[in-house]
Design an enzyme around this catalytic site. Sequence first.
Site, mmCIF file in Angstrom:
data_model
loop_
_atom_site.group_PDB
_atom_site.id
_atom_site.type_symbol
_atom_site.label_atom_id
_atom_site.label_comp_id
_atom_site.label_asym_id
_atom_site.label_seq_id
_atom_site.Cartn_x
_atom_site.Cartn_y
_atom_site.Cartn_z
ATOM 1 N N LYS A 1 -7.208 12.276 12.741
ATOM 2 C CA LYS A 1 -5.776 12.325 12.810
ATOM 3 C C LYS A 1 -5.110 13.435 13.499
ATOM 4 C CE LYS A 1 -5.373 9.707 8.650
ATOM 5 N NZ LYS A 1 -4.449 9.823 7.403
ATOM 6 N N LYS B 1 5.366 18.695 7.587
ATOM 7 C CA LYS B 1 6.357 18.820 6.459
ATOM 8 C C LYS B 1 6.269 17.781 5.506
ATOM 9 C CE LYS B 1 10.974 19.697 5.926
ATOM 10 N NZ LYS B 1 10.964 20.649 4.827
ATOM 11 N N LEU C 1 8.076 14.979 3.272
ATOM 12 C CA LEU C 1 9.072 14.288 3.386
ATOM 13 C C LEU C 1 9.190 13.883 1.857
ATOM 14 C CD1 LEU C 1 8.470 12.073 6.608
ATOM 15 C CD2 LEU C 1 10.034 14.176 6.307
ATOM 16 N N HIS D 1 7.720 3.482 3.789
ATOM 17 C CA HIS D 1 6.733 3.365 4.666
ATOM 18 C C HIS D 1 7.027 2.324 5.628
ATOM 19 C CE1 HIS D 1 2.176 2.782 5.665
ATOM 20 N NE2 HIS D 1 2.669 1.992 6.162
ATOM 21 N N LYS E 1 -1.133 -0.203 -0.721
ATOM 22 C CA LYS E 1 -0.032 -1.057 -0.431
ATOM 23 C C LYS E 1 -0.059 -2.384 -1.610
ATOM 24 C CE LYS E 1 0.135 0.076 4.125
ATOM 25 N NZ LYS E 1 -0.636 -0.131 5.373
ATOM 26 N N GLU F 1 1.761 3.481 12.058
ATOM 27 C CA GLU F 1 2.521 3.856 10.742
ATOM 28 C C GLU F 1 3.486 4.915 10.953
ATOM 29 O OE1 GLU F 1 -0.654 1.799 7.724
ATOM 30 O OE2 GLU F 1 -0.636 3.840 7.562
ATOM 31 N N GLU G 1 0.083 7.682 11.056
ATOM 32 C CA GLU G 1 -1.432 7.307 11.714
ATOM 33 C C GLU G 1 -1.407 5.952 12.477
ATOM 34 O OE1 GLU G 1 -4.628 6.450 9.053
ATOM 35 O OE2 GLU G 1 -3.242 5.415 7.619
ATOM 36 N N ARG H 1 -6.839 -2.208 14.010
ATOM 37 C CA ARG H 1 -7.407 -3.362 13.682
ATOM 38 C C ARG H 1 -6.425 -4.163 13.123
ATOM 39 N NH1 ARG H 1 -6.139 -2.366 8.260
ATOM 40 N NH2 ARG H 1 -6.466 -0.212 7.775
ATOM 41 N N ARG I 1 0.266 -8.725 -2.951
ATOM 42 C CA ARG I 1 -1.137 -8.867 -3.133
ATOM 43 C C ARG I 1 -1.820 -9.176 -4.406
ATOM 44 N NH1 ARG I 1 -3.656 -3.899 0.651
ATOM 45 N NH2 ARG I 1 -2.140 -3.982 2.405
HETATM 46 P P1 ADP Z 1 -4.323 8.047 4.519
HETATM 47 O O1 ADP Z 1 -5.116 7.849 5.879
HETATM 48 O O2 ADP Z 1 -5.176 8.671 3.840
HETATM 49 O O3 ADP Z 1 -3.843 6.592 4.140
HETATM 50 P P2 ADP Z 1 -1.915 8.613 5.732
HETATM 51 O O4 ADP Z 1 -1.493 9.805 6.748
HETATM 52 O O5 ADP Z 1 -1.728 7.340 6.147
HETATM 53 O O6 ADP Z 1 -3.107 8.794 4.845
HETATM 54 O O7 ADP Z 1 -0.853 9.042 4.541
HETATM 55 C C1 ADP Z 1 -0.889 8.163 3.340
HETATM 56 C C2 ADP Z 1 0.208 8.380 2.485
HETATM 57 O O8 ADP Z 1 0.490 9.559 2.045
HETATM 58 C C3 ADP Z 1 1.635 8.048 3.029
HETATM 59 O O9 ADP Z 1 1.819 6.566 2.977
HETATM 60 C C4 ADP Z 1 2.703 8.705 2.314
HETATM 61 O O10 ADP Z 1 2.736 8.224 0.959
HETATM 62 C C5 ADP Z 1 1.888 10.092 2.026
HETATM 63 N N1 ADP Z 1 2.357 10.938 2.945
HETATM 64 C C6 ADP Z 1 1.192 11.320 4.306
HETATM 65 N N2 ADP Z 1 2.086 12.250 4.909
HETATM 66 C C7 ADP Z 1 3.167 12.826 4.245
HETATM 67 C C8 ADP Z 1 4.164 13.604 4.483
HETATM 68 N N3 ADP Z 1 4.110 14.103 5.607
HETATM 69 N N4 ADP Z 1 5.238 13.519 3.711
HETATM 70 C C9 ADP Z 1 5.320 12.738 2.700
HETATM 71 N N5 ADP Z 1 4.391 11.983 2.172
HETATM 72 C C10 ADP Z 1 3.373 12.067 3.111
#
Ligand code: ADP
Length: 448
Positions: A116, A201, A203, A208, A237, A275, A287, A291, A337
């Site tokens: 990441k 930060k 949020l 999403h 999701k 995403e 991220e 795929r 789903r």
């Molecule tokens: P993973 O690969 O473990 O799914 P992600 O980076 O995609 O991790 O983040 C998963 C979820 O975590 C996001 O959909 C969101 O709900 C929460 N999240 C991740 N980063 C943040 C952020 N900077 N602020 C608020 N929520 C976050």
Amino acid sequence: MFQKILIANRGEIALRVLRAAKELGIQTVVVHSTADADAMHVRLADESVCIGPPPSRDSYLNIHQIVAACEITGADAVHPGYGFLSENAKFADILAAHNITFIGPTGDHIRIMGDKIEAKRTAKRLGIPVVPGSDGAISDPAEAKRVAAEIGYPVIIKASAGGGGRGMKVARDESDLEVALATARSEAGAAFGDDAVYIEKYLEKPRHIEIQVFGDGMGKGVHLGERDCSLQRRHQKVWEEANSPALNSAERTRIGEICANAIADLGYSGAGTIEFLYENGEFYFIEMNTRLQVEHPVTEAITGIDLVHEQIRVASGGGLSVTQDDIHFNGHAIECRINAEDPRTFTPSPGTITHFHTPGGLGIRVDSGVYSGYKIPPYYDSLIGKLIVHGRNRVECMMRLRRALNEFVVDGIKTTLPLFQELVNNPDIANGDYDIHWLEKYLAKTES
Ligand code: ADP
């Protein structure tokens, strides 16, 4: 074009890929564990190979057995579906070394996006907006405090090797930070064997929103609009829709073009999803998935483009069948789903499906690998099907979804269908007024 594709997956996605291959006149081979001998993908494939016992690590994750199955059957390409080996760079490299095409990006692109910190650095370099945060890994509490003070609290500490929402910790102020850093590092180390973490930060109320992209591997990239996947439980999701109720077409074009250009610059090949969290009109990269996604059918519904056909075409060197100008967004689509789970507690509910009846009619698609009399094995994920509904606009889509949910019958096990019946009648959902915390708050509020 390929002669024979081996599908290294199971369930609804194995069937999804099989259908695309058949349409293209390509022979199909599926692999399966002993637990899946009666599965639909095994019944419908031209050939099948049993590759091991039920646990995934001995079957669907067993690279050696899958390569052997390719060699025995003469498959010249492998489609990995999602999950399992779909984002395993080593698998892509091994197939390449055996002159078997991996239907997906290169091992190197998978590797970059699987880390990441590296993914975020790459996204930033390519002009994609990212969440403000540390430039790389952070281990020193003093440095963590300096970065957090600079970006402002609350902050979130995330694992570089993270996935499935694990290894994340929120710090609301400086007094939380040291403990959050230490906990995130030890959790990441235990879960992923890599304790590198970074800070960004946090949020508070984002949505999403993800952008579907495609690269042809030869420097061209397109986007197929967004999917709003804000309705989640424990970062899983539950309901996805396109278009997002929160975006207008100018915003869609702006972020879509940024992503398509990034994919082109990267020389990326195949399907990908970028995403973002979206808050106050701004996008923040979190991220990239290298795929096909579970929720890809909502994009297919509004664009009319078969994403698996495109994946196969691109992997065979035939390029994309469309340019950006050919891609138009028609109407609205929602995916639910359907999991074999208790609709309240989400505890898995394996067992035998005594009766299975799917809805039909205009605008309805059901992707599922189960049937009446099918016994759900307890070893794998609980997704038994996806209901995808399309309408000319969101209102029509919701009306049709409500009707379709009433027609859907799954007897013998518990499913998440009753939850969707609640959601489709909820005023916030009707208004498209929800963020990533909405569903968990709703479930807590309505707990019986
Ligand atoms: P993973 O690969 O473990 O799914 P992600 O980076 O995609 O991790 O983040 C998963 C979820 O975590 C996001 O959909 C969101 O709900 C929460 N999240 C991740 N980063 C943040 C952020 N900077 N602020 C608020 N929520 C976050």
